[in-house]
Design a protein around this motif. Sequence first.
Motif, PDB file in Angstrom:
ATOM      1  N   ARG B 400       0.860  -1.177   0.000  1.00 32.46           N
ATOM      2  CA  ARG B 400       0.000   0.000   0.000  1.00 32.46           C
ATOM      3  C   ARG B 400       0.899   1.232   0.000  1.00 32.46           C
ATOM      4  O   ARG B 400       1.770   1.377   0.855  1.00 32.46           O
ATOM      5  CB  ARG B 400      -0.868  -0.029   1.254  1.00 32.46           C
ATOM      6  N   GLU B 401       0.703   2.084  -0.985  1.00 34.41           N
ATOM      7  CA  GLU B 401       1.535   3.285  -1.119  1.00 34.41           C
ATOM      8  C   GLU B 401       0.641   4.503  -0.941  1.00 34.41           C
ATOM      9  O   GLU B 401      -0.463   4.555  -1.474  1.00 34.41           O
ATOM     10  CB  GLU B 401       2.185   3.277  -2.516  1.00 34.41           C
ATOM     11  N   SER B 402       1.160   5.488  -0.202  1.00 32.22           N
ATOM     12  CA  SER B 402       0.365   6.698   0.026  1.00 32.22           C
ATOM     13  C   SER B 402       0.793   7.775  -0.963  1.00 32.22           C
ATOM     14  O   SER B 402       1.904   7.752  -1.476  1.00 32.22           O
ATOM     15  CB  SER B 402       0.574   7.191   1.458  1.00 32.22           C
ATOM     16  N   PRO B 403      -0.092   8.724  -1.260  1.00 38.21           N
ATOM     17  CA  PRO B 403       0.288   9.811  -2.175  1.00 38.21           C
ATOM     18  C   PRO B 403       1.292  10.754  -1.521  1.00 38.21           C
ATOM     19  O   PRO B 403       1.418  10.792  -0.307  1.00 38.21           O
ATOM     20  CB  PRO B 403      -1.041  10.523  -2.441  1.00 38.21           C
ATOM     21  N   SER B 404       2.006  11.500  -2.359  1.00 37.37           N
ATOM     22  CA  SER B 404       2.953  12.469  -1.821  1.00 37.37           C
ATOM     23  C   SER B 404       2.685  13.833  -2.437  1.00 37.37           C
ATOM     24  O   SER B 404       2.044  13.932  -3.483  1.00 37.37           O
ATOM     25  CB  SER B 404       4.388  12.030  -2.117  1.00 37.37           C
ATOM     26  N   ASP B 405       3.196  14.877  -1.784  1.00 34.39           N
ATOM     27  CA  ASP B 405       3.029  16.219  -2.349  1.00 34.39           C
ATOM     28  C   ASP B 405       4.175  16.493  -3.325  1.00 34.39           C
ATOM     29  O   ASP B 405       5.014  15.632  -3.581  1.00 34.39           O
ATOM     30  CB  ASP B 405       2.923  17.273  -1.242  1.00 34.39           C
ATOM     31  N   GLU B 406       4.216  17.730  -3.856  1.00 38.31           N
ATOM     32  CA  GLU B 406       5.184  18.020  -4.921  1.00 38.31           C
ATOM     33  C   GLU B 406       6.628  17.983  -4.431  1.00 38.31           C
ATOM     34  O   GLU B 406       7.563  17.960  -5.225  1.00 38.31           O
ATOM     35  CB  GLU B 406       4.867  19.372  -5.583  1.00 38.31           C
ATOM     36  N   ARG B 407       6.815  17.954  -3.108  1.00 41.32           N
ATOM     37  CA  ARG B 407       8.180  17.801  -2.589  1.00 41.32           C
ATOM     38  C   ARG B 407       8.438  16.384  -2.098  1.00 41.32           C
ATOM     39  O   ARG B 407       9.427  16.127  -1.422  1.00 41.32           O
ATOM     40  CB  ARG B 407       8.425  18.822  -1.471  1.00 41.32           C
ATOM     41  N   GLY B 408       7.520  15.496  -2.398  1.00 39.40           N
ATOM     42  CA  GLY B 408       7.726  14.092  -2.044  1.00 39.40           C
ATOM     43  C   GLY B 408       7.314  13.750  -0.629  1.00 39.40           C
ATOM     44  O   GLY B 408       7.515  12.628  -0.179  1.00 39.40           O
ATOM     45  N   ARG B 409       6.751  14.722   0.088  1.00 36.32           N
ATOM     46  CA  ARG B 409       6.377  14.481   1.476  1.00 36.32           C
ATOM     47  C   ARG B 409       5.096  13.654   1.548  1.00 36.32           C
ATOM     48  O   ARG B 409       4.197  13.853   0.746  1.00 36.32           O
ATOM     49  CB  ARG B 409       6.192  15.804   2.232  1.00 36.32           C
ATOM     50  N   GLY B 410       5.050  12.792   2.539  1.00 38.43           N
ATOM     51  CA  GLY B 410       3.848  11.995   2.753  1.00 38.43           C
ATOM     52  C   GLY B 410       3.944  10.602   2.167  1.00 38.43           C
ATOM     53  O   GLY B 410       3.108   9.749   2.428  1.00 38.43           O
ATOM     54  N   GLN B 411       4.975  10.364   1.379  1.00 39.42           N
ATOM     55  CA  GLN B 411       5.071   9.056   0.758  1.00 39.42           C
ATOM     56  C   GLN B 411       5.439   7.986   1.770  1.00 39.42           C
ATOM     57  O   GLN B 411       6.361   8.153   2.565  1.00 39.42           O
ATOM     58  CB  GLN B 411       6.122   9.064  -0.354  1.00 39.42           C
ATOM     59  N   SER B 412       4.696   6.887   1.759  1.00 38.22           N
ATOM     60  CA  SER B 412       5.115   5.704   2.494  1.00 38.22           C
ATOM     61  C   SER B 412       4.645   4.496   1.712  1.00 38.22           C
ATOM     62  O   SER B 412       3.626   4.545   1.021  1.00 38.22           O
ATOM     63  CB  SER B 412       4.546   5.697   3.918  1.00 38.22           C
ATOM     64  N   VAL B 413       5.402   3.440   1.775  1.00 39.38           N
ATOM     65  CA  VAL B 413       5.072   2.201   1.077  1.00 39.38           C
ATOM     66  C   VAL B 413       5.210   1.080   2.088  1.00 39.38           C
ATOM     67  O   VAL B 413       6.297   0.860   2.630  1.00 39.38           O
ATOM     68  CB  VAL B 413       6.021   1.947  -0.116  1.00 39.38           C
ATOM     69  N   ARG B 414       4.106   0.403   2.394  1.00 44.19           N
ATOM     70  CA  ARG B 414       4.136  -0.609   3.457  1.00 44.19           C
ATOM     71  C   ARG B 414       3.524  -1.918   2.973  1.00 44.19           C
ATOM     72  O   ARG B 414       2.655  -1.931   2.110  1.00 44.19           O
ATOM     73  CB  ARG B 414       3.321  -0.123   4.670  1.00 44.19           C
ATOM     74  N   LEU B 415       3.981  -2.991   3.621  1.00 43.35           N
ATOM     75  CA  LEU B 415       3.401  -4.308   3.348  1.00 43.35           C
ATOM     76  C   LEU B 415       2.224  -4.546   4.285  1.00 43.35           C
ATOM     77  O   LEU B 415       2.255  -4.139   5.444  1.00 43.35           O
ATOM     78  CB  LEU B 415       4.443  -5.410   3.566  1.00 43.35           C
ATOM     79  N   TYR B 416       1.216  -5.220   3.763  1.00 43.51           N
ATOM     80  CA  TYR B 416       0.021  -5.551   4.539  1.00 43.51           C
ATOM     81  C   TYR B 416      -0.353  -7.006   4.319  1.00 43.51           C
ATOM     82  O   TYR B 416      -0.014  -7.592   3.298  1.00 43.51           O
ATOM     83  CB  TYR B 416      -1.173  -4.693   4.099  1.00 43.51           C
ATOM     84  N   THR B 417      -1.049  -7.564   5.302  1.00 44.29           N
ATOM     85  CA  THR B 417      -1.696  -8.859   5.076  1.00 44.29           C
ATOM     86  C   THR B 417      -3.191  -8.681   5.299  1.00 44.29           C
ATOM     87  O   THR B 417      -3.619  -7.775   6.032  1.00 44.29           O
ATOM     88  CB  THR B 417      -1.176  -9.947   6.038  1.00 44.29           C
ATOM     89  N   ILE B 418      -3.963  -9.527   4.640  1.00 47.18           N
ATOM     90  CA  ILE B 418      -5.411  -9.459   4.802  1.00 47.18           C
ATOM     91  C   ILE B 418      -5.990 -10.855   4.622  1.00 47.18           C
ATOM     92  O   ILE B 418      -5.458 -11.667   3.850  1.00 47.18           O
ATOM     93  CB  ILE B 418      -6.044  -8.461   3.804  1.00 47.18           C
ATOM     94  N   ASP B 419      -7.059 -11.139   5.367  1.00 54.54           N
ATOM     95  CA  ASP B 419      -7.737 -12.412   5.244  1.00 54.54           C
ATOM     96  C   ASP B 419      -8.525 -12.442   3.940  1.00 54.54           C
ATOM     97  O   ASP B 419      -8.975 -11.406   3.449  1.00 54.54           O
ATOM     98  CB  ASP B 419      -8.680 -12.580   6.440  1.00 54.54           C
ATOM     99  N   LEU B 420      -8.674 -13.627   3.410  1.00 60.66           N
ATOM    100  CA  LEU B 420      -9.439 -13.792   2.168  1.00 60.66           C
ATOM    101  C   LEU B 420     -10.870 -13.274   2.303  1.00 60.66           C
ATOM    102  O   LEU B 420     -11.506 -12.909   1.307  1.00 60.66           O
ATOM    103  CB  LEU B 420      -9.454 -15.288   1.798  1.00 60.66           C
ATOM    104  N   THR B 421     -11.387 -13.245   3.521  1.00 59.52           N
ATOM    105  CA  THR B 421     -12.726 -12.714   3.732  1.00 59.52           C
ATOM    106  C   THR B 421     -12.758 -11.186   3.646  1.00 59.52           C
ATOM    107  O   THR B 421     -13.823 -10.583   3.651  1.00 59.52           O
ATOM    108  CB  THR B 421     -13.244 -13.106   5.128  1.00 59.52           C
TER     109      THR B 421
END
Lengths: 162, 444
Positions: B400-421
């Motif tokens: 899951r990646e978050s949006p960033s502003d024009e200076r690149g602030r706010g960006q994060s990219v993280r791994l997630y797990t989720i149940d099939l349900t």
Amino acid sequence: MKLRFLSIFAAAALLAACESAPSDTGNKGSTAATTPPAAAKSIAPGSKDDFVANVGDRVFFDFDKSSLRADAKATLSKQAAWLKQYGSYTMTIEGHADERGTREYNLALGEKRANAVKEFLAANGVAASRVKVVSYGKERPVALGSNEAAWSQNRRGVTVLN
Amino acid sequence: MTRIRSFVALVAVFVLGMVAALPVGAEVRIDITRGQMKPLPIAIPEFAGSSGQESQIGKDIARVVSADLERSGLFKPIDPKAFIQTVASLQVQPRFPDWKAINAEGLVVGKLDNTPDGRVRVEFRLWDVFAEAYMTGWTLSASPNDWRRLAHKVADAIYKRVTGEDGYFDTQIVYIAESGPKNDRKKRLAIMDQDGENHRFLTDGSELVLTPRFSPSSREITYLSYYRGVPRVYIFNLDTGRREALGNFPGMTFAPRFSPDGNKVAFNMAEDGNTEIYEMNLLTRQKVRLTTNSAIDTAPSYSPDGQQIVFESDRGGGQQLYVMSAGGGGQNRISFGDGRYGTPVWSPRGDLIAFTKQKGGQFFIGVMRPDGSGERLLAEGFLVEGPTWAPNGRVLAFFRESPSDERGRGQSVRLYTIDLTGSNERVLLTPVDGSDPAWSPLIP
């Protein structure tokens, strides 16, 4: 990075300023035959800087498209003329995508964009043997924002002289 | 109206959870095909050991088993502070009223011994507290350094006995560790246990690497590297640390994935701007072209029986999912919903295909049956991408990646797990940002 940005803007401004392709009359080393814009005074004709500043090293694409827009064709016509004049350069065309796509699809899309540039140059007299292509997909954005203004700069094909 | 409805729904969930957990015959059982179930209360006291070192490992094992089961969302380990019976007396005989009193439905009893050859032997038993019945157990020995794997195997055994499905705890995840600014991102191949432990980097960040995937043996990883500026598919051997190119091809190669028997790799090669899917036989080093189409064809993934390949193509205009036979015949579109579909991955169970969907400016992780029916969306975001299946086909990881502003602030990219349900979404903690996860099979 800042410097590179400036050069892009400078290139855009210069392109807007001069309607026709840059002079192909001047030989290397001669003082420029045409009147170069002030900003480009120190740039040697036929240099990589000359290509970036006075021709424009990149073209832009619409979302999810690899077809060349009219503005892209205009830039690439100038690139072809310059590259024919300075025939010793080989080059790598980089194909890039914006972040609004999945990774592998964007790699394939970047490849298509780079090849669209290569084919246009080839059709305008730049031997394909001088040209390599590489796709970076969405891995190498130049504009950081998550908005259309940034994405439109990142969907690009860049002619990098070796 | 809504209040009543949601109350009714809550009660329904509660009752279903009870029924699922305690069906007729009162056996401890979880039906994991239902979403939003009530987690099963389980007591996991520390495993008993006679020496100081054993006692520490015994504590650590109990902690890891608890954490595994808790993260699954299906179990609720009870706080050890509530335990009445002591670990020492537990070794003689469980005193079930003590465990009923704290509402433990399951009870795990374990102990460790040192073997003469310096290994540690772990014995565990799972008890059904209310039926006062033995459910499962085993004895295994391993090097003391492998105590984490023993703990994951205990968790796998409990999960399997209670849910009827194979566990997925004794597994690893390979992914791309990311750092640095968005326009100069450093990407490294990294590997860790499924709970984030035993993390290590496999490449140093000097070259761009993407899209790692495990071989069926879990000992090899195929991935894309821009080593020396040329994007090509490589195979990395975890035992030897060696890596080799899949082949010396004229165009960019990418999107690799092993066949279920491990003898082949499906991948993409680009020629003159056109990307096609190929299959490389790793034994004969022969390659076969599987698609012939001027559109983008990419992201191949085998069915678990190796007979079919799902892939994405924009031959119909937009990015959509297609299934073909493993030889390339009978290419049929399976996704017909609104939006674009990519990154298909066939479930190890064969029953579903996970994908990334783009629609209305949002990204989704979803699943559908191999015939394209039964589409369900599990996760949504500005950018969610790259699902990968746990080996039991019940849990997925993605990034899951978050949006960033024009200076690149706010960006994060993280791994997630989720149940099939679609429930129990969790962050999978990594030392730095992470993307492109791939879940290993159960480690042999």
